[in-house]
Design a protein around this motif. Sequence first.
Motif, PDB file in Angstrom:
ATOM      1  N   SER A 241      23.011 -10.012  42.497  1.00 13.54           N
ATOM      2  CA  SER A 241      22.147  -9.792  43.484  1.00 13.54           C
ATOM      3  C   SER A 241      22.550  -9.056  44.670  1.00 13.54           C
ATOM      4  CB  SER A 241      21.217 -10.969  43.626  1.00 13.54           C
ATOM      5  OG  SER A 241      20.482 -10.834  45.020  1.00 13.54           O
ATOM      6  N   ALA A 242      22.220  -7.778  44.971  1.00 18.50           N
ATOM      7  CA  ALA A 242      22.967  -7.183  46.235  1.00 18.50           C
ATOM      8  C   ALA A 242      21.864  -6.534  46.973  1.00 18.50           C
ATOM      9  CB  ALA A 242      23.821  -5.993  45.591  1.00 18.50           C
ATOM     10  N   VAL A 243      21.131  -7.222  47.655  1.00 15.98           N
ATOM     11  CA  VAL A 243      20.111  -6.974  48.444  1.00 15.98           C
ATOM     12  C   VAL A 243      20.448  -7.178  50.060  1.00 15.98           C
ATOM     13  CG1 VAL A 243      17.447  -7.660  48.943  1.00 15.98           C
ATOM     14  CG2 VAL A 243      18.449  -8.031  46.705  1.00 15.98           C
ATOM     15  N   GLY A 244      20.106  -5.899  50.570  1.00 23.95           N
ATOM     16  CA  GLY A 244      20.236  -5.936  52.101  1.00 23.95           C
ATOM     17  C   GLY A 244      21.631  -6.002  52.564  1.00 23.95           C
ATOM     18  N   HIS A 245      21.956  -6.524  53.826  1.00 23.59           N
ATOM     19  CA  HIS A 245      23.236  -6.502  54.491  1.00 23.59           C
ATOM     20  C   HIS A 245      23.886  -8.025  54.482  1.00 23.59           C
ATOM     21  CE1 HIS A 245      22.705  -2.479  55.832  1.00 23.59           C
ATOM     22  NE2 HIS A 245      21.533  -2.905  56.566  1.00 23.59           N
ATOM     23  N   GLU A 246      24.814  -8.233  54.893  1.00 23.38           N
ATOM     24  CA  GLU A 246      25.779  -9.418  55.023  1.00 23.38           C
ATOM     25  C   GLU A 246      24.779 -10.497  55.589  1.00 23.38           C
ATOM     26  OE1 GLU A 246      26.788  -6.460  56.256  1.00 23.38           O
ATOM     27  OE2 GLU A 246      28.702  -6.058  55.398  1.00 23.38           O
ATOM     28  N   ILE A 247      23.976 -10.213  56.510  1.00 28.77           N
ATOM     29  CA  ILE A 247      23.379 -11.433  56.893  1.00 28.77           C
ATOM     30  C   ILE A 247      22.121 -11.783  56.192  1.00 28.77           C
ATOM     31  CG2 ILE A 247      24.397 -10.730  59.348  1.00 28.77           C
ATOM     32  CD1 ILE A 247      21.864  -9.640  60.168  1.00 28.77           C
ATOM     33  N   ASP A 248      21.493 -10.763  55.404  1.00 29.00           N
ATOM     34  CA  ASP A 248      20.375 -11.008  54.858  1.00 29.00           C
ATOM     35  C   ASP A 248      20.367 -11.748  53.551  1.00 29.00           C
ATOM     36  OD1 ASP A 248      19.062  -9.155  56.361  1.00 29.00           O
ATOM     37  OD2 ASP A 248      19.564  -7.597  55.307  1.00 29.00           O
ATOM     38  N   PHE A 249      19.720 -12.920  53.329  1.00 30.21           N
ATOM     39  CA  PHE A 249      19.655 -13.811  52.182  1.00 30.21           C
ATOM     40  C   PHE A 249      18.299 -13.805  51.565  1.00 30.21           C
ATOM     41  CE2 PHE A 249      23.624 -15.433  54.117  1.00 30.21           C
ATOM     42  CZ  PHE A 249      24.178 -15.712  53.109  1.00 30.21           C
ATOM     43  N   THR A 250      18.185 -13.577  50.170  1.00 31.97           N
ATOM     44  CA  THR A 250      16.929 -13.654  49.699  1.00 31.97           C
ATOM     45  C   THR A 250      16.987 -14.711  48.467  1.00 31.97           C
ATOM     46  OG1 THR A 250      17.442 -12.084  47.911  1.00 31.97           O
ATOM     47  CG2 THR A 250      16.617 -11.300  50.135  1.00 31.97           C
ATOM     48  N   LEU A 251      15.590 -14.953  47.909  1.00 28.24           N
ATOM     49  CA  LEU A 251      15.720 -15.995  46.672  1.00 28.24           C
ATOM     50  C   LEU A 251      16.426 -15.288  45.551  1.00 28.24           C
ATOM     51  CD1 LEU A 251      12.236 -17.483  47.027  1.00 28.24           C
ATOM     52  CD2 LEU A 251      14.259 -18.424  47.419  1.00 28.24           C
ATOM     53  N   SER A 252      16.450 -13.953  45.315  1.00 25.56           N
ATOM     54  CA  SER A 252      17.248 -13.418  44.352  1.00 25.56           C
ATOM     55  C   SER A 252      18.784 -13.785  44.354  1.00 25.56           C
ATOM     56  CB  SER A 252      17.014 -11.860  44.146  1.00 25.56           C
ATOM     57  OG  SER A 252      17.378 -11.410  45.461  1.00 25.56           O
ATOM     58  N   ASP A 253      19.261 -13.843  45.584  1.00 27.30           N
ATOM     59  CA  ASP A 253      20.544 -14.037  45.893  1.00 27.30           C
ATOM     60  C   ASP A 253      20.988 -15.494  45.414  1.00 27.30           C
ATOM     61  OD1 ASP A 253      21.151 -11.775  46.957  1.00 27.30           O
ATOM     62  OD2 ASP A 253      20.562 -12.453  49.010  1.00 27.30           O
ATOM     63  N   PHE A 254      20.145 -16.567  45.575  1.00 27.74           N
ATOM     64  CA  PHE A 254      20.243 -17.880  45.333  1.00 27.74           C
ATOM     65  C   PHE A 254      20.299 -18.236  43.672  1.00 27.74           C
ATOM     66  CE2 PHE A 254      18.895 -18.434  49.726  1.00 27.74           C
ATOM     67  CZ  PHE A 254      20.070 -19.096  50.214  1.00 27.74           C
ATOM     68  N   VAL A 255      19.371 -17.330  42.934  1.00 30.16           N
ATOM     69  CA  VAL A 255      19.196 -17.581  41.633  1.00 30.16           C
ATOM     70  C   VAL A 255      20.000 -16.994  40.976  1.00 30.16           C
ATOM     71  CG1 VAL A 255      17.268 -15.916  41.409  1.00 30.16           C
ATOM     72  CG2 VAL A 255      17.369 -18.156  39.670  1.00 30.16           C
ATOM     73  N   ALA A 256      20.426 -15.636  41.340  1.00 34.92           N
ATOM     74  CA  ALA A 256      21.392 -14.491  40.565  1.00 34.92           C
ATOM     75  C   ALA A 256      22.770 -15.459  40.200  1.00 34.92           C
ATOM     76  CB  ALA A 256      21.701 -13.671  41.489  1.00 34.92           C
ATOM     77  N   ASP A 257      23.489 -14.768  39.238  1.00 37.26           N
ATOM     78  CA  ASP A 257      24.613 -15.306  38.799  1.00 37.26           C
ATOM     79  C   ASP A 257      25.774 -15.021  39.850  1.00 37.26           C
ATOM     80  OD1 ASP A 257      23.845 -16.334  36.108  1.00 37.26           O
ATOM     81  OD2 ASP A 257      23.544 -14.241  35.742  1.00 37.26           O
ATOM     82  N   LEU A 258      25.488 -14.115  40.655  1.00 36.32           N
ATOM     83  CA  LEU A 258      26.623 -13.909  41.639  1.00 36.32           C
ATOM     84  C   LEU A 258      25.818 -13.315  42.837  1.00 36.32           C
ATOM     85  CD1 LEU A 258      29.666 -13.807  42.717  1.00 36.32           C
ATOM     86  CD2 LEU A 258      29.919 -11.753  41.634  1.00 36.32           C
TER      87      LEU A 258
END
Length: 450
Positions: A241-258
């Motif tokens: 998951s590579a969404v947004g910038h360094e400060i952005d966190f989404t649920l896809s970041d947490f559930v993705a493998d990396l």
Amino acid sequence: MLNPNQDLLIPPAQEIESVSEFNQRVKYLLEREIGGAWVRGEISNLRHQSSGHIYFSLKDAGGQVSAVLFRNDAVKQDVEIEDGMRVVVFGQASVYEPRGNYQLIVRLVVMDGLGRLQQQFERLKARLAEEGLFDDESKLSIPEFPRTIGVVTSPQGAAVQDFIRILKRREWVGYLLVLPTKVQGEGAAAEIAETIDYAQKLSGLELLVVCRGGGSVEDLWSFNEELVARAIHRSAIPVISAVGHEIDFTLSDFVADLRAETPSTAAEIISSRYLELVKRFEVLSVNLPYWVREGLDTRSSALEQLNHRLQVHSPFSRVESAQQRLDDLAGRLCSLMDKGFFERHHQLSSRMLSILKLDPFNKILNFKEKIHMAGHLLDTGMNSEFADKRNRLFRAESILRSLSPKSVLNRGFAIVRDEVGRPITSKESIQSGDKVTAEFKDGEVPLLGE
């Protein structure tokens, strides 16, 4: 004094309202004419009563209004209100008759704008975490050298262009398949989830990258939807998951493998092992000819040495040498027999003695005897030197002992010291009443000057 004309302005007694009656009428008018209303503002003066009722003020830059959230309504709220929180409330305008203050009786409280989205985010995140969607045990390993990559993103976005540019710059070799989808707006979440599910049907994909560039919370919200999170979790293909910038966190970041901080970072992660392998190959390409030449030279030199040793120590070489020597001796024997047996016998004896003198075993015995003699001389010299050094040490120790103050004390003398421990060498240095100490061989005695 009252003006008589003022009596004409006062209505009959039955038309004059008491304060309570007036407040009741105002309350009736407010509740009937205004009724329910949605109001946006910032919470201040928050008070929690032991009864369970909550009192606060709603304010903005232009004014404020008192509000009350009764216990029965307070327990139904999903929001835990705090001072300074921006909220949107629904309630009815009313009047608190004992004080004559108008107030807003609140029935519903929701977070305003980004606060509401953040609340939804945290609530869904907690639920998915409880189900185990974020557990490390469920995550797949990212392949070190993926050759076929699927990118779930908008083909018109800058994110995929940056992603491709980084891979080209780092000379990554492989196949890249862009799986087009909306990344924001209505229906984007469903489309992203469908694209991830569709990728599972494509043969040969080794890695999926779900990405988009930076934006506001609302722009990135599609990647916080439950549909997308569950699609990533059930993917049989590893997902970055590579969404947004360094400060952005989404649920896809947490559930993705990396999680990669940006699409560019994802490209760097993918190509890092490949780039490392290329650098190692370049180093090997430069050094391999040198290593091969060095290895061949070393092995060739060792082979020559072994070949020489083999020739020297080979049984065939020894046999050939012995045969040659035998032939020589046979010829010489024949010559000796021709010149006379006795003369040749004498010469043969003489040569045998010479051979015995040159025998290596005799030389070895002579060398052993010389070594033995040298060792005996060395031992004798070392013992003599050691005895001399020991005698000199004993003499030095005797001199040191004779010069030691302790030696003087042992001969019946004493050392007198002042209060700070300095030796006193003259009686003139001792005044009446001075405290001194006399040191003998077996201890010290305090004295007092007279």
